[in-house]
Design a protein around this motif. Structure first.
Motif, mmCIF file in Angstrom:
data_model
loop_
_atom_site.group_PDB
_atom_site.id
_atom_site.type_symbol
_atom_site.label_atom_id
_atom_site.label_comp_id
_atom_site.label_asym_id
_atom_site.label_seq_id
_atom_site.Cartn_x
_atom_site.Cartn_y
_atom_site.Cartn_z
ATOM 1 N N ALA A 1 0.934 -1.014 -0.058
ATOM 2 C CA ALA A 1 -0.303 0.126 0.045
ATOM 3 C C ALA A 1 0.770 1.210 0.122
ATOM 4 C CB ALA A 1 -0.814 0.056 1.317
ATOM 5 N N GLU A 2 1.853 1.249 0.722
ATOM 6 C CA GLU A 2 2.782 2.366 0.839
ATOM 7 C C GLU A 2 3.603 2.506 -0.405
ATOM 8 O OE1 GLU A 2 5.076 5.795 1.804
ATOM 9 O OE2 GLU A 2 3.097 4.883 2.517
ATOM 10 N N ALA A 3 3.905 1.491 -1.073
ATOM 11 C CA ALA A 3 4.808 1.540 -2.148
ATOM 12 C C ALA A 3 3.987 2.138 -3.606
ATOM 13 C CB ALA A 3 5.365 0.143 -2.751
ATOM 14 N N LEU A 4 2.585 1.797 -3.568
ATOM 15 C CA LEU A 4 1.677 2.083 -4.529
ATOM 16 C C LEU A 4 1.078 3.535 -4.232
ATOM 17 C CD1 LEU A 4 -0.179 -0.958 -5.696
ATOM 18 C CD2 LEU A 4 1.530 -0.009 -6.795
ATOM 19 N N ARG A 5 1.078 4.022 -2.961
ATOM 20 C CA ARG A 5 0.549 5.404 -2.744
ATOM 21 C C ARG A 5 1.859 6.481 -3.060
ATOM 22 N NH1 ARG A 5 1.972 9.515 0.223
ATOM 23 N NH2 ARG A 5 3.915 8.361 0.923
ATOM 24 N N GLN A 6 3.051 5.893 -3.033
ATOM 25 C CA GLN A 6 4.065 6.648 -3.623
ATOM 26 C C GLN A 6 4.139 6.767 -5.175
ATOM 27 O OE1 GLN A 6 8.041 5.905 -2.277
ATOM 28 N NE2 GLN A 6 7.396 5.229 -0.235
ATOM 29 N N ILE A 7 3.755 5.669 -5.677
ATOM 30 C CA ILE A 7 3.926 5.468 -7.248
ATOM 31 C C ILE A 7 2.608 6.481 -7.853
ATOM 32 C CG2 ILE A 7 3.178 4.033 -9.075
ATOM 33 C CD1 ILE A 7 4.835 1.873 -7.639
ATOM 34 N N GLY A 8 1.490 6.050 -6.977
ATOM 35 C CA GLY A 8 0.152 7.111 -7.423
ATOM 36 C C GLY A 8 0.488 8.599 -7.438
ATOM 37 N N LEU A 9 1.039 9.098 -6.376
ATOM 38 C CA LEU A 9 1.188 10.366 -6.197
ATOM 39 C C LEU A 9 2.076 10.895 -7.448
ATOM 40 C CD1 LEU A 9 1.756 10.923 -2.551
ATOM 41 C CD2 LEU A 9 -0.137 11.971 -3.655
ATOM 42 N N TRP A 10 3.179 10.165 -7.706
ATOM 43 C CA TRP A 10 4.022 10.548 -8.755
ATOM 44 C C TRP A 10 3.762 10.440 -10.072
ATOM 45 C CZ3 TRP A 10 7.557 13.886 -8.851
ATOM 46 C CH2 TRP A 10 8.613 14.199 -9.745
ATOM 47 N N TYR A 11 2.737 9.538 -10.477
ATOM 48 C CA TYR A 11 2.258 9.362 -11.610
ATOM 49 C C TYR A 11 0.720 9.653 -11.975
ATOM 50 C CZ TYR A 11 6.543 6.739 -12.749
ATOM 51 O OH TYR A 11 7.948 6.339 -12.911
ATOM 52 N N ASP A 12 0.303 10.280 -10.848
ATOM 53 C CA ASP A 12 -0.984 10.796 -10.957
ATOM 54 C C ASP A 12 -2.030 9.688 -11.378
ATOM 55 O OD1 ASP A 12 -3.287 12.743 -10.842
ATOM 56 O OD2 ASP A 12 -2.687 13.919 -12.693
ATOM 57 N N VAL A 13 -2.003 8.674 -10.586
ATOM 58 C CA VAL A 13 -3.081 7.624 -10.825
ATOM 59 C C VAL A 13 -3.661 7.270 -9.463
ATOM 60 C CG1 VAL A 13 -1.738 6.517 -12.808
ATOM 61 C CG2 VAL A 13 -1.340 5.567 -10.412
ATOM 62 N N GLU A 14 -5.027 6.829 -9.574
ATOM 63 C CA GLU A 14 -5.803 6.496 -8.362
ATOM 64 C C GLU A 14 -5.416 5.041 -8.316
ATOM 65 O OE1 GLU A 14 -10.314 6.227 -6.815
ATOM 66 O OE2 GLU A 14 -9.718 7.588 -8.414
ATOM 67 N N VAL A 15 -5.270 4.263 -7.354
ATOM 68 C CA VAL A 15 -4.921 2.901 -6.919
ATOM 69 C C VAL A 15 -5.970 2.312 -6.336
ATOM 70 C CG1 VAL A 15 -3.155 1.229 -6.092
ATOM 71 C CG2 VAL A 15 -2.444 3.399 -6.732
ATOM 72 N N LYS A 16 -6.533 1.157 -7.189
ATOM 73 C CA LYS A 16 -7.763 0.375 -6.445
ATOM 74 C C LYS A 16 -7.136 -1.189 -6.507
ATOM 75 C CE LYS A 16 -11.493 3.113 -7.728
ATOM 76 N NZ LYS A 16 -12.066 3.562 -6.491
ATOM 77 N N TYR A 17 -7.613 -1.771 -5.254
ATOM 78 C CA TYR A 17 -7.255 -3.081 -5.190
ATOM 79 C C TYR A 17 -8.355 -4.174 -5.082
ATOM 80 C CZ TYR A 17 -3.344 -0.797 -2.862
ATOM 81 O OH TYR A 17 -2.168 0.154 -2.718
ATOM 82 N N SER A 18 -8.059 -5.496 -5.509
ATOM 83 C CA SER A 18 -8.945 -6.401 -5.506
ATOM 84 C C SER A 18 -8.649 -7.057 -3.997
ATOM 85 C CB SER A 18 -8.674 -7.595 -6.237
ATOM 86 O OG SER A 18 -7.711 -8.261 -6.066
ATOM 87 N N SER A 19 -9.699 -7.905 -3.368
ATOM 88 C CA SER A 19 -9.577 -8.552 -2.107
ATOM 89 C C SER A 19 -8.661 -9.549 -1.963
ATOM 90 C CB SER A 19 -10.955 -8.894 -1.584
ATOM 91 O OG SER A 19 -11.560 -9.902 -2.628
#
Length: 406
Positions: free
Chosen positions: A340-358
């Protein structure tokens, strides 16, 4: 006409197998463009097209696959990279457009009600991650009169002085700070540097202190510091190299936390949606306090990180500061970093919203990745952790869907 239908059918099968020549594909494209859907393209061809193509997941519905292709065609979407790997014909672009066009023609006749329902809803448009560039130098400066200046994305930062200039000495267009006539006290003339998602910028404050502002962050500061203290307010994340001044302590306020230093280097991560404010000390010594009078102040030593929760409780741990400051050097630095933290950083830098499956595993990541790479290269590294990514555009947002690989 029967010979024409037979040849179309034959070439479609060769196309599906990836064996069409350039000449055959040219003929097929022309034939389909001129075809009467009721006379030249019959049920046998429809059935052949709905048969599985080698390499596709056998558990997936062939009809759903077809309808998904139609949705992409309606949205003007490019063919997915994963699908492209199934095509051995070198002219994949023309083949992909041809195949999707044929699907649209056939299924509109065979399943008109389904296609009508699809077009009533917002269609997600596939994006190839390798085509999404990284963030860069992007920021705005709000002047004292409220006016907003879009800063030059070819520059790395600004310098505060009698006027505002870029790092290379070029004066800012509104270098006078936009102050009004109500006061001559520059310590009361407030400005705000803000970065968007996918942006970062640097600033040299009036005392010579340097600040690197990460994505989706803002720094509120005076045009000149007061006589007895230096105070700024941070939202988001920033790295500070504070110019030493024993007579005037430097204070950073963020969500109820106050960091007080004389001269040192440290990082503050205080995004509003984070549960914890994390302050990481590189060198020097800092004092941490907050609005809760029952919580005693904490002093950090180099290599320590404080985590402050919503109630003001501060916990201190020993860390590798490089993992929390590498962003200003143009790196993602993962050291047992949760997904979650790795993709939070990536989402902020590439301007993407991250959504997960269960079903996404509790994966941790290790390693360093340059932040100047296209998103696709970063995701290829993370995919080694057993993840699958799909990037789409829906309602003017870029959304990255994350699932576990089967």
């Amino acid at each position: 006409m029967d010979n024409r239908k037979s040849k179309i059918d034959q070439l479609l099968q060769k196309y599906k197998a990836g064996n069409c020549t350039v000449e055959e594909m040219t003929w097929l494209r022309t034939a389909l463009a001129e075809a009467d859907p009721e006379a030249d393209v019959d049920q046998a061809i429809i059935e052949s097209l709905l048969q599985p193509v080698d390499g596709l997941n056998a558990s997936e519905s062939h009809l759903e696959k077809t309808l998904e292709n139609i949705k992409r065609q309606i949205a003007g979407q490019q063919v997915k990279k994963r699908s492209l790997r199934l095509m051995r014909w070198p002219y994949w672009a023309a083949a992909g457009i041809l195949f999707l066009s044929l699907f649209t023609l056939l299924i509109r006749n065979q399943y008109p009600d389904t296609v009508q329902q699809l077009t009533k809803h917002t269609v997600r448009q596939q994006i190839l991650p390798e085509e999404l560039p990284p963030g860069g130098n992007r920021a705005t400066l709000r002047l004292a009169d409220g006016s907003l200046v879009q800063l030059n994305d070819q520059q790395s930062g600004i310098i505060m002085g009698d006027e505002i200039t870029y790092a290379n000495g070029q004066p800012l267009q509104s270098g006078k700070m936009g102050r009004n006539q109500e006061t001559n006290d520059l310590s009361k003339v407030m400005l705000e540097l803000s970065t968007p998602v996918g942006g970062m910028y640097q600033i040299t404050l009036p005392d010579g202190t340097k600040v690197w502002l990460n994505a989706a962050s803002s720094l509120h500061y005076p045009a000149r510091f007061a006589q007895h203290e230096r105070k700024v307010t941070l939202k988001g994340e920033a790295f500070f190299e504070v110019r030493k001044d024993i007579a005037r302590p430097f204070k950073v306020l963020s969500q109820g936390q106050e960091v007080q230093v004389l001269g040192t280097a440290f990082n503050v991560n205080a995004y509003p949606d984070n549960k914890l404010i994390k302050t990481t000390l590189v060198n020097g010594r800092i004092k941490l306090s907050n609005e809760n009078p029952a919580i005693a102040a904490v002093y950090l030593q180099p290599g320590q990180q404080s985590s402050t929760n919503a109630t003001g409780i501060i916990r201190v741990a020993q860390v590798d500061p490089a993992a929390f400051t590498a962003w200003k050097e143009g790196l993602f630095y993962f050291d047992e970093t949760p997904l979650a933290e790795a993709l939070r950083q990536i989402g902020l830098w590439y301007d993407v919203e991250v959504k997960y499956s269960s079903s996404v595993p509790q994966t941790h990541f290790y390693g360093r990745i340059k932040r100047d790479k296209p998103l696709g290269e970063v995701l290829e590294v993370l995919a080694e952790g057993g993840l699958r990514f799909e990037l789409v555009k829906a309602r003017d947002k870029r959304v990255l869907f994350v699932t576990a690989q089967p």
